[in-house]
Design a protein around this motif. Structure first.
Motif, short mmCIF file in Angstrom:
data_model
loop_
_atom_site.label_atom_id
_atom_site.label_comp_id
_atom_site.label_asym_id
_atom_site.label_seq_id
_atom_site.Cartn_x
_atom_site.Cartn_y
_atom_site.Cartn_z
N HIS A 141 6.38 31.96 -10.58
CA HIS A 141 5.51 30.89 -10.12
C HIS A 141 4.56 30.49 -11.25
CE1 HIS A 141 6.67 32.87 -6.25
NE2 HIS A 141 6.91 31.59 -5.97
N ASN A 184 -0.40 25.37 -10.87
CA ASN A 184 0.52 25.24 -9.75
C ASN A 184 1.96 25.43 -10.23
OD1 ASN A 184 -1.46 24.50 -7.63
ND2 ASN A 184 -1.88 22.86 -9.07
N THR A 185 2.89 25.38 -9.31
CA THR A 185 4.28 25.71 -9.59
C THR A 185 5.20 24.51 -9.41
OG1 THR A 185 3.88 27.96 -8.79
CG2 THR A 185 6.18 27.23 -8.88
N SER A 220 10.59 20.52 -6.74
CA SER A 220 9.92 21.38 -5.76
C SER A 220 8.53 21.73 -6.27
CB SER A 220 10.72 22.67 -5.56
OG SER A 220 11.99 22.38 -5.06
N TYR A 221 7.58 21.82 -5.34
CA TYR A 221 6.18 22.06 -5.70
C TYR A 221 5.58 23.12 -4.78
CZ TYR A 221 1.22 21.14 -6.48
OH TYR A 221 -0.11 21.27 -6.77
N ILE A 222 4.85 24.04 -5.38
CA ILE A 222 4.13 25.07 -4.64
C ILE A 222 2.70 25.11 -5.17
CG2 ILE A 222 3.94 27.55 -4.14
CD1 ILE A 222 7.00 27.71 -4.63
N THR A 223 1.73 25.10 -4.30
CA THR A 223 0.34 25.21 -4.72
C THR A 223 0.07 26.60 -5.24
OG1 THR A 223 -0.35 23.61 -3.04
CG2 THR A 223 -2.06 25.05 -3.94
N TRP A 261 7.48 35.91 -2.52
CA TRP A 261 8.40 34.82 -2.22
C TRP A 261 7.98 34.09 -0.95
CZ3 TRP A 261 11.49 32.74 -5.52
CH2 TRP A 261 12.11 33.49 -6.50
N HIS A 271 4.11 30.84 1.67
CA HIS A 271 3.46 29.66 1.11
C HIS A 271 4.35 28.43 1.32
CE1 HIS A 271 5.63 31.93 -2.00
NE2 HIS A 271 6.08 30.76 -2.38
N GLN A 272 3.69 27.29 1.45
CA GLN A 272 4.43 26.05 1.70
C GLN A 272 5.10 25.56 0.43
OE1 GLN A 272 1.77 23.15 3.34
NE2 GLN A 272 1.91 24.02 5.39
N ARG A 273 6.23 24.91 0.62
CA ARG A 273 6.97 24.28 -0.46
C ARG A 273 7.14 22.80 -0.13
NH1 ARG A 273 8.50 29.33 0.72
NH2 ARG A 273 9.09 30.75 -0.95
N HIS A 274 7.04 21.98 -1.15
CA HIS A 274 7.16 20.54 -0.96
C HIS A 274 8.11 19.98 -2.03
CE1 HIS A 274 3.63 20.66 1.67
NE2 HIS A 274 3.12 21.47 0.77
#
Length: 127
Positions: free
Chosen positions: A53, A84-85, A103-106, A112, A115-118
């Motif tokens: 990450h 961020n990721t 893909s984005y992760i705060t 793993w 956490h939310q993924r967008h």
């Protein structure tokens, strides 16, 4: 057209040695191939999952698809403050516009799960 032997790995990121999830696209303006990839921090000493990450998107370029040159990272993608990721970019060229889905992760989670993924969509005329 000359055939060149391609050895594995095709490209190694010189900073973190963690080039993963690459997408390769022809840059119409620069007349060369661009590889955009998840810049995983493979050299991190962390014993949890934080090393996968907090990743930027790396860029390498090639005129022949065999010899690649590291060009840095894509900057100014953040939609919020902090580290961020960004993961697994995909880029397509349509209607004279480059479209990148990523893909984005705060933040920089150490697990793993949990956490939310967008998926974010960016556009550019010049890649």
């Amino acid at each position: 057209m000359e055939n060149k032997e391609v050895k594995a790995p095709l490209f190694r990121d010189p900073i973190y040695d963690g080039a993963a999830d690459p997408t390769i696209i022809w840059n119409h303006l620069e007349k060369q191939w661009w590889m955009v990839y998840t810049n995983r921090r493979a050299t991190s000493p962390a014993d949890d999952f934080s090393w996968v990450h907090g990743t930027d998107l790396g860029i390498a370029t090639s005129k022949d698809g065999v010899d690649w040159l590291y060009r840095g990272i894509i900057e100014n993608l953040d939609i919020e403050k902090g580290r961020n990721t960004f993961w697994a970019p995909e880029i397509i060229f349509a209607n004279n516009t480059y479209h990148m889905y990523v893909s984005y992760i705060t933040g920089v989670p150490c697990k793993w799960e949990g956490h939310q993924r967008h998926i974010l969509h960016y556009t550019s005329k010049d890649l």
